[in-house]
Motif scaffolding. Structure first.
Motif, mmCIF file in Angstrom:
data_model
loop_
_atom_site.group_PDB
_atom_site.id
_atom_site.type_symbol
_atom_site.label_atom_id
_atom_site.label_comp_id
_atom_site.label_asym_id
_atom_site.label_seq_id
_atom_site.Cartn_x
_atom_site.Cartn_y
_atom_site.Cartn_z
ATOM 1 N N ARG A 5 0.846 -1.187 0.000
ATOM 2 C CA ARG A 5 0.000 0.000 0.000
ATOM 3 C C ARG A 5 0.882 1.237 0.000
ATOM 4 O O ARG A 5 1.928 1.262 0.606
ATOM 5 N N GLU A 6 0.413 2.274 -0.627
ATOM 6 C CA GLU A 6 1.138 3.533 -0.596
ATOM 7 C C GLU A 6 0.958 4.181 0.767
ATOM 8 O O GLU A 6 -0.007 3.916 1.471
ATOM 9 N N SER A 7 1.886 5.047 1.133
ATOM 10 C CA SER A 7 1.842 5.651 2.461
ATOM 11 C C SER A 7 0.542 6.419 2.713
ATOM 12 O O SER A 7 0.088 6.508 3.844
ATOM 13 N N ARG A 8 -0.113 6.921 1.676
ATOM 14 C CA ARG A 8 -1.357 7.667 1.873
ATOM 15 C C ARG A 8 -2.476 6.770 2.393
ATOM 16 O O ARG A 8 -3.467 7.238 2.930
ATOM 17 N N ASP A 9 -2.321 5.452 2.229
ATOM 18 C CA ASP A 9 -3.343 4.518 2.672
ATOM 19 C C ASP A 9 -3.170 4.100 4.128
ATOM 20 O O ASP A 9 -4.014 3.408 4.675
ATOM 21 N N ARG A 10 -2.096 4.514 4.758
ATOM 22 C CA ARG A 10 -1.883 4.146 6.158
ATOM 23 C C ARG A 10 -3.025 4.674 7.006
ATOM 24 O O ARG A 10 -3.544 5.748 6.777
ATOM 25 N N GLY A 11 -3.364 3.908 7.995
ATOM 26 C CA GLY A 11 -4.480 4.287 8.857
ATOM 27 C C GLY A 11 -5.786 3.630 8.437
ATOM 28 O O GLY A 11 -6.755 3.665 9.175
ATOM 29 N N TRP A 12 -5.826 2.994 7.269
ATOM 30 C CA TRP A 12 -7.034 2.342 6.773
ATOM 31 C C TRP A 12 -6.901 0.830 6.877
ATOM 32 O O TRP A 12 -7.383 0.091 6.034
ATOM 33 N N GLY A 13 -6.243 0.356 7.928
ATOM 34 C CA GLY A 13 -6.045 -1.073 8.124
ATOM 35 C C GLY A 13 -6.536 -1.520 9.482
ATOM 36 O O GLY A 13 -7.524 -1.012 10.011
ATOM 37 N N PHE B 229 -7.086 -3.195 19.909
ATOM 38 C CA PHE B 229 -7.798 -2.431 20.924
ATOM 39 C C PHE B 229 -7.208 -2.785 22.286
ATOM 40 O O PHE B 229 -7.285 -3.933 22.728
ATOM 41 N N LEU B 230 -6.639 -1.790 22.943
ATOM 42 C CA LEU B 230 -6.038 -1.978 24.263
ATOM 43 C C LEU B 230 -6.796 -1.158 25.292
ATOM 44 O O LEU B 230 -7.293 -0.066 24.974
ATOM 45 N N LEU B 231 -6.865 -1.684 26.524
ATOM 46 C CA LEU B 231 -7.381 -0.848 27.594
ATOM 47 C C LEU B 231 -6.499 0.376 27.673
ATOM 48 O O LEU B 231 -5.285 0.295 27.452
ATOM 49 N N LYS B 232 -7.077 1.507 27.980
ATOM 50 C CA LYS B 232 -6.331 2.760 27.978
ATOM 51 C C LYS B 232 -5.155 2.735 28.959
ATOM 52 O O LYS B 232 -4.132 3.362 28.714
ATOM 53 N N ASP B 233 -5.270 1.951 30.033
ATOM 54 C CA ASP B 233 -4.152 1.854 30.973
ATOM 55 C C ASP B 233 -3.049 0.937 30.436
ATOM 56 O O ASP B 233 -2.005 0.786 31.066
ATOM 57 N N GLY B 234 -3.285 0.312 29.271
ATOM 58 C CA GLY B 234 -2.272 -0.517 28.629
ATOM 59 C C GLY B 234 -2.136 -1.914 29.185
ATOM 60 O O GLY B 234 -1.295 -2.686 28.735
ATOM 61 N N SER B 235 -2.969 -2.292 30.144
ATOM 62 C CA SER B 235 -2.804 -3.575 30.815
ATOM 63 C C SER B 235 -3.205 -4.785 29.982
ATOM 64 O O SER B 235 -2.695 -5.877 30.191
ATOM 65 N N SER B 236 -4.125 -4.617 29.047
ATOM 66 C CA SER B 236 -4.622 -5.772 28.305
ATOM 67 C C SER B 236 -5.129 -5.403 26.918
ATOM 68 O O SER B 236 -5.692 -4.330 26.717
ATOM 69 N N LEU B 237 -4.926 -6.317 25.999
ATOM 70 C CA LEU B 237 -5.565 -6.255 24.691
ATOM 71 C C LEU B 237 -7.002 -6.722 24.897
ATOM 72 O O LEU B 237 -7.220 -7.696 25.627
ATOM 73 N N VAL B 238 -7.983 -6.044 24.317
ATOM 74 C CA VAL B 238 -9.378 -6.451 24.476
ATOM 75 C C VAL B 238 -10.004 -6.898 23.159
ATOM 76 O O VAL B 238 -11.044 -7.533 23.157
ATOM 77 N N GLY B 239 -9.362 -6.566 22.042
ATOM 78 C CA GLY B 239 -9.913 -6.946 20.752
ATOM 79 C C GLY B 239 -9.161 -6.284 19.627
ATOM 80 O O GLY B 239 -8.052 -5.771 19.815
ATOM 81 N N SER B 240 -9.791 -6.290 18.463
ATOM 82 C CA SER B 240 -9.153 -5.722 17.280
ATOM 83 C C SER B 240 -10.211 -5.429 16.235
ATOM 84 O O SER B 240 -11.351 -5.858 16.341
ATOM 85 N N GLY B 241 -9.794 -4.715 15.227
ATOM 86 C CA GLY B 241 -10.703 -4.367 14.141
ATOM 87 C C GLY B 241 -10.088 -3.280 13.305
ATOM 88 O O GLY B 241 -8.881 -3.057 13.360
ATOM 89 N N GLY B 242 -10.904 -2.612 12.559
ATOM 90 C CA GLY B 242 -10.406 -1.530 11.737
ATOM 91 C C GLY B 242 -11.155 -1.437 10.430
ATOM 92 O O GLY B 242 -12.366 -1.689 10.369
ATOM 93 N N TYR B 243 -10.395 -1.111 9.397
ATOM 94 C CA TYR B 243 -10.964 -0.843 8.073
ATOM 95 C C TYR B 243 -10.494 -1.893 7.083
ATOM 96 O O TYR B 243 -9.380 -2.380 7.162
ATOM 97 N N LYS B 244 -11.331 -2.195 6.123
ATOM 98 C CA LYS B 244 -10.974 -3.147 5.078
ATOM 99 C C LYS B 244 -10.357 -2.433 3.893
ATOM 100 O O LYS B 244 -10.639 -2.762 2.750
ATOM 101 N N GLY B 245 -9.540 -1.435 4.171
ATOM 102 C CA GLY B 245 -8.856 -0.679 3.132
ATOM 103 C C GLY B 245 -9.321 0.751 3.104
ATOM 104 O O GLY B 245 -10.246 1.142 3.825
ATOM 105 N N PRO B 246 -8.655 1.548 2.269
ATOM 106 C CA PRO B 246 -9.004 2.966 2.171
ATOM 107 C C PRO B 246 -10.370 3.164 1.508
ATOM 108 O O PRO B 246 -10.901 2.232 0.894
ATOM 109 N N PRO B 247 -10.946 4.357 1.621
ATOM 110 C CA PRO B 247 -12.251 4.618 1.005
ATOM 111 C C PRO B 247 -12.214 4.384 -0.505
ATOM 112 O O PRO B 247 -11.247 4.729 -1.173
#
Length: 171
Positions: free
Chosen positions: A57-65, A69-87
């Motif tokens: 992917r080109e650098s402009r597409d970063r952030g679309w992957g 998901f971590l607890l804000k205190d950083g103690s644990s991973l709680v899940g994951s997700g995101g985008y199936k690519g750029p718009p």
């Protein structure tokens, strides 16, 4: 990184992918967080991070992957997700999963809402979509809570699914 009241959504990088490939203890060490049993539900989705330019992917597409998901205190991973690519054509699709020990605590709703808001912070995004199994389930309830509407039943690579879409930009 995307932040919510309780979560930090951390981009899934090459470094984290390499740690994941070595095992959950290595990923936990890289994140400095515990990794819960039952995560990920679909390990194949984490063999390559979609957020790095080095995956083609080109650098402009970063952030679309993918994001972890971590607890804000950083103690644990709680899940994951995101985008199936750029718009594409103004549309971006989200997905998410929450590890079994963290389900039914509103974390999927919080993460999905953050992904939608983050998507709409990009001027190219006109609509956010998601897909679920064609049944009333926890994922469908999350999408309803974040203000998405059921657009109908479609057939994709996974078979028959429900397509959800946002109704206007969040405020």
């Amino acid at each position: 990184m995307i932040e919510t009241a309780r979560l930090r959504l951390l981009p899934y990088t090459i470094h984290l992918a390499r740690a994941f490939e070595q095992g959950q203890s290595e990923l936990g060490a890289a994140l400095e967080a515990s990794i819960p049993n039952g995560w990920p539900e679909y390990p194949g989705a984490y063999s390559r991070p979609a957020t790095e330019g080095s995956t083609g992917r080109e650098s402009r597409d970063r952030g679309w992957g993918t994001y972890l998901f971590l607890l804000k205190d950083g103690s644990s991973l709680v899940g994951s997700g995101g985008y199936k690519g750029p718009p594409k054509g103004g549309v971006v699709e989200i997905g998410y999963e929450i590890a079994p020990p963290f389900r039914n605590r509103g974390m999927a709703t919080e993460a999905a809402r953050a992904l939608i808001r983050h998507a709409y912070s990009n001027a190219d995004v006109e609509e956010v979509q998601a897909r679920t199994l064609p049944e009333r389930n926890a994922s469908a309830r999350v999408l309803e809570k974040v203000g998405m509407e059921l657009a109908g039943e479609i057939t994709d690579d996974d078979g028959v699914v429900w397509l959800w879409r946002t109704v206007g930009r969040p405020t």
